[in-house]
Design a protein around this motif. Structure first.
Motif, PDB file in Angstrom:
ATOM      1  N   TYR A 249       1.641 -10.836  -7.964  1.00 31.50           N
ATOM      2  CA  TYR A 249       1.385  -9.901  -6.873  1.00 31.50           C
ATOM      3  C   TYR A 249       2.615  -9.747  -5.995  1.00 31.50           C
ATOM      4  CZ  TYR A 249      -3.388  -8.400  -7.285  1.00 31.50           C
ATOM      5  OH  TYR A 249      -4.521  -7.750  -7.717  1.00 31.50           O
ATOM      6  N   ILE A 250       2.863  -8.505  -5.594  1.00 24.81           N
ATOM      7  CA  ILE A 250       3.885  -8.216  -4.590  1.00 24.81           C
ATOM      8  C   ILE A 250       3.169  -7.665  -3.361  1.00 24.81           C
ATOM      9  CG2 ILE A 250       5.961  -6.916  -4.005  1.00 24.81           C
ATOM     10  CD1 ILE A 250       6.626  -6.766  -6.947  1.00 24.81           C
ATOM     11  N   LEU A 251       3.475  -8.246  -2.207  1.00 28.41           N
ATOM     12  CA  LEU A 251       2.886  -7.801  -0.947  1.00 28.41           C
ATOM     13  C   LEU A 251       3.997  -7.266  -0.044  1.00 28.41           C
ATOM     14  CD1 LEU A 251       0.446 -10.793  -0.196  1.00 28.41           C
ATOM     15  CD2 LEU A 251       0.048  -8.770  -1.647  1.00 28.41           C
ATOM     16  N   PRO A 252       4.323  -5.977  -0.129  1.00 28.88           N
ATOM     17  CA  PRO A 252       5.263  -5.380   0.840  1.00 28.88           C
ATOM     18  C   PRO A 252       4.501  -5.182   2.151  1.00 28.88           C
ATOM     19  CG  PRO A 252       5.002  -4.036  -1.175  1.00 28.88           C
ATOM     20  CD  PRO A 252       3.862  -4.992  -1.100  1.00 28.88           C
ATOM     21  N   ILE A 253       4.989  -5.735   3.251  1.00 26.03           N
ATOM     22  CA  ILE A 253       4.183  -5.721   4.476  1.00 26.03           C
ATOM     23  C   ILE A 253       4.011  -4.324   5.064  1.00 26.03           C
ATOM     24  CG2 ILE A 253       4.679  -8.123   5.052  1.00 26.03           C
ATOM     25  CD1 ILE A 253       6.652  -7.070   7.182  1.00 26.03           C
ATOM     26  N   TYR A 254       4.881  -3.384   4.696  1.00 24.26           N
ATOM     27  CA  TYR A 254       4.721  -1.981   5.091  1.00 24.26           C
ATOM     28  C   TYR A 254       4.754  -1.134   3.825  1.00 24.26           C
ATOM     29  CZ  TYR A 254       6.514  -3.979   9.480  1.00 24.26           C
ATOM     30  OH  TYR A 254       6.734  -4.770  10.581  1.00 24.26           O
ATOM     31  N   THR A 278      -0.457  -3.435  -0.180  1.00 25.00           N
ATOM     32  CA  THR A 278       0.409  -3.172   0.970  1.00 25.00           C
ATOM     33  C   THR A 278      -0.414  -2.664   2.161  1.00 25.00           C
ATOM     34  OG1 THR A 278       2.460  -2.041   1.630  1.00 25.00           O
ATOM     35  CG2 THR A 278       0.986  -0.851   0.138  1.00 25.00           C
ATOM     36  N   PHE A 279       0.268  -2.154   3.178  1.00 26.84           N
ATOM     37  CA  PHE A 279      -0.398  -1.810   4.431  1.00 26.84           C
ATOM     38  C   PHE A 279       0.231  -0.592   5.102  1.00 26.84           C
ATOM     39  CE2 PHE A 279       0.133  -2.541   9.145  1.00 26.84           C
ATOM     40  CZ  PHE A 279      -1.114  -2.105   9.521  1.00 26.84           C
ATOM     41  N   ASN A 280      -0.588   0.304   5.572  1.00 25.72           N
ATOM     42  CA  ASN A 280      -0.326   1.442   6.460  1.00 25.72           C
ATOM     43  C   ASN A 280      -1.145   2.673   6.118  1.00 25.72           C
ATOM     44  OD1 ASN A 280       3.088   0.888   7.562  1.00 25.72           O
ATOM     45  ND2 ASN A 280       1.215   0.782   8.738  1.00 25.72           N
ATOM     46  N   GLY A 281      -1.354   2.940   4.825  1.00 30.09           N
ATOM     47  CA  GLY A 281      -2.144   4.107   4.448  1.00 30.09           C
ATOM     48  C   GLY A 281      -1.391   5.412   4.516  1.00 30.09           C
ATOM     49  N   SER A 282      -0.072   5.378   4.257  1.00 30.75           N
ATOM     50  CA  SER A 282       0.708   6.616   4.230  1.00 30.75           C
ATOM     51  C   SER A 282       0.256   7.483   3.063  1.00 30.75           C
ATOM     52  CB  SER A 282       2.203   6.295   4.087  1.00 30.75           C
ATOM     53  OG  SER A 282       2.649   5.499   5.162  1.00 30.75           O
ATOM     54  N   PRO A 283       0.122   8.794   3.263  1.00 24.87           N
ATOM     55  CA  PRO A 283      -0.376   9.656   2.190  1.00 24.87           C
ATOM     56  C   PRO A 283       0.371   9.514   0.870  1.00 24.87           C
ATOM     57  CG  PRO A 283      -0.452  10.848   4.245  1.00 24.87           C
ATOM     58  CD  PRO A 283       0.233   9.541   4.539  1.00 24.87           C
ATOM     59  N   TYR A 284       1.705   9.412   0.904  1.00 30.67           N
ATOM     60  CA  TYR A 284       2.428   9.342  -0.369  1.00 30.67           C
ATOM     61  C   TYR A 284       2.175   8.028  -1.094  1.00 30.67           C
ATOM     62  CZ  TYR A 284       6.195   6.341   1.491  1.00 30.67           C
ATOM     63  OH  TYR A 284       6.915   5.308   2.029  1.00 30.67           O
ATOM     64  N   VAL A 285       1.825   6.963  -0.356  1.00 30.26           N
ATOM     65  CA  VAL A 285       1.493   5.699  -1.010  1.00 30.26           C
ATOM     66  C   VAL A 285       0.045   5.729  -1.514  1.00 30.26           C
ATOM     67  CG1 VAL A 285       1.384   3.192  -0.757  1.00 30.26           C
ATOM     68  CG2 VAL A 285       3.193   4.483   0.387  1.00 30.26           C
ATOM     69  N   LEU A 286      -0.831   6.409  -0.786  1.00 30.27           N
ATOM     70  CA  LEU A 286      -2.191   6.583  -1.297  1.00 30.27           C
ATOM     71  C   LEU A 286      -2.180   7.385  -2.594  1.00 30.27           C
ATOM     72  CD1 LEU A 286      -4.211   7.231   1.992  1.00 30.27           C
ATOM     73  CD2 LEU A 286      -4.033   5.122   0.661  1.00 30.27           C
ATOM     74  N   GLN A 287      -1.201   8.267  -2.736  1.00 35.23           N
ATOM     75  CA  GLN A 287      -1.060   8.981  -4.005  1.00 35.23           C
ATOM     76  C   GLN A 287      -0.639   8.017  -5.119  1.00 35.23           C
ATOM     77  OE1 GLN A 287       1.727  12.364  -4.072  1.00 35.23           O
ATOM     78  NE2 GLN A 287       0.203  13.447  -5.293  1.00 35.23           N
ATOM     79  N   LEU A 288       0.198   7.033  -4.783  1.00 38.83           N
ATOM     80  CA  LEU A 288       0.563   6.000  -5.762  1.00 38.83           C
ATOM     81  C   LEU A 288      -0.653   5.162  -6.147  1.00 38.83           C
ATOM     82  CD1 LEU A 288       3.998   4.779  -4.292  1.00 38.83           C
ATOM     83  CD2 LEU A 288       3.640   6.234  -6.299  1.00 38.83           C
ATOM     84  N   VAL A 289      -1.572   4.968  -5.198  1.00 46.90           N
ATOM     85  CA  VAL A 289      -2.829   4.276  -5.517  1.00 46.90           C
ATOM     86  C   VAL A 289      -3.631   5.122  -6.490  1.00 46.90           C
ATOM     87  CG1 VAL A 289      -5.007   3.391  -4.598  1.00 46.90           C
ATOM     88  CG2 VAL A 289      -2.888   3.054  -3.297  1.00 46.90           C
ATOM     89  N   GLN A 290      -3.711   6.421  -6.237  1.00 41.69           N
ATOM     90  CA  GLN A 290      -4.428   7.323  -7.144  1.00 41.69           C
ATOM     91  C   GLN A 290      -3.819   7.316  -8.549  1.00 41.69           C
ATOM     92  OE1 GLN A 290      -4.245  11.076  -5.076  1.00 41.69           O
ATOM     93  NE2 GLN A 290      -5.922  10.570  -3.665  1.00 41.69           N
TER      94      GLN A 290
END
Length: 366
Positions: A249-254, A278-290
């Motif tokens: 696991y990698i945990l980038p804090i932001y 990770t943490f913050n919920g930025s739209p472009y990262v939520l796209q990476l979740v998708q």
């Protein structure tokens, strides 16, 4: 000694010895962690941070300024903009002093707030330690100076700053708990921190608190300063993954780090065994979740954060008790619910709208 006393002493000795035994991630621990994770996967409910009050009346003649860390950054700029819009809906002036993340710009904004007679200036998400001389000048001029969303409850901003905390420590806990749950207590974590960020201390404290309680888990912390993310993040993560092939696991804090972490995982052909939370919920990262490239992102609604900060600051100016906890929820996005953020993901989408009616009722607007 009586038999009863001997029994009590024996019980105390047993309790003391048990307390010294390291906690392992057994079935009961994993069940508790799973329950915590599940609680943060429920659609957030609105919880008021204080008693109702007449916001329109007490704020009618007030003038506030927000000097954000960077107006160009999606999260900070978005929160600052919404703060000004919310104030307009209530009926008072709240101006956004635009910056591009330069300390000289922060200082200019603070000086303008003083010379133009504002009642409050908020150095939103900036490191208050670097603005302490300016904060003292603001305080001497009779203005309130606020460090909003700058740190967790365990890291207060230095005086004379007033705080609007966010539970960064809990965000750190949730990232670590996620890794432990998904690995059934066998997490080997690479935590990427940025010690030059004021909130990093709280996030790292949360991760450490959880990882220290897992006997069969391992964690290594790597510091990559914010200014080095674009130049050092990817190569640093690649080297760490090649050095220890057992990292899972990698945990980038932001989640702003994720754009550099994902390529490192892919180039080392580690995607099958290494997951990212990770943490913050930025739209472009939520796209990476998708897309399945990031497994989990703990989100904060920009709009909810903005409402919570405005609520806390109005209470400061209206002579009401200070907000100890602004009650901003942390909401876990993963493959099961990431689509609720939109396709593609949108700012402040997927959290529900309970807070909108909640704040308006709290402020006497309905």
């Amino acid at each position: 000694m009586t038999t009863k006393l001997l029994t009590n002493l024996a019980g105390l000795a047993l309790f003391s010895s048990m307390a010294a035994i390291p906690v392992t991630a057994g079935a009961a621990d994993l069940d508790a962690i799973g329950a915590t994770i599940a609680e943060h996967q429920k659609l957030p409910a609105f919880v008021p941070a204080g008693e109702p009050f007449d916001a329109k009346t007490c704020m009618a003649d007030k003038k506030l300024m927000v000097v954000s860390f960077s107006s160009a950054v999606e999260f900070t700029g978005g929160v600052a903009t919404r703060m000004t819009e919310i104030a307009k809906e209530i009926g008072f002036q709240y101006d956004h002093y635009q910056t591009q993340g330069q300390p000289s710009q922060w200082i200019q904004g603070i000086n303008q707030a003083v010379t133009q007679g504002y009642d409050l200036v908020d150095v939103l998400m900036s490191d208050p330690r670097v603005l302490l001389p300016q904060a003292m000048q603001v305080d001497q001029a009779g203005l309130k100076v606020v460090a909003a969303h700058a740190s967790g409850f365990d890291t207060p901003a230095p005086e004379p700053f007033q705080n609007v905390h966010i539970d960064y420590t809990q965000a750190g806990r949730l990232m670590a708990q996620w890794a432990i749950l998904k690995t059934q207590g066998k997490a080997n974590v690479l935590a990427i921190v940025a010690e030059d960020s004021f909130s990093a201390n709280s996030l790292q404290n949360g991760i450490k608190e959880v990882m220290d309680e897992c006997e069969d888990c391992k964690v290594q912390y790597i510091n990559v300063p914010v200014t080095d993310w674009a130049t050092r993040m990817q190569s640093t993560v690649q080297s760490a993954l090649l050095r220890d092939p057992s990292v899972n696991y990698i945990l980038p804090i932001y989640d702003g780090m994720a754009q550099f972490v994902v390529p490192a995982v892919e180039l080392t052909q580690s995607a099958n065994r290494v997951k990212i939370a990770t943490f913050n919920g930025s739209p472009y990262v939520l796209q990476l979740v998708q897309q399945g490239k990031v497994e989990m992102d703990i989100g904060e609604s920009i709009d909810w954060v903005a409402h919570a900060i405005v609520d806390a600051e109005m209470r400061m100016l209206c002579g009401l008790p200070p907000v100890e906890d602004p009650k901003v929820p942390l909401y876990i996005f993963d493959a099961s619910n990431a689509d609720t953020a939109g396709k593609p993901p949108q700012i402040s989408t997927g959290y529900g709208d309970a807070y909108l009616a909640g704040y308006r009722k709290l402020w006497g607007l309905q």
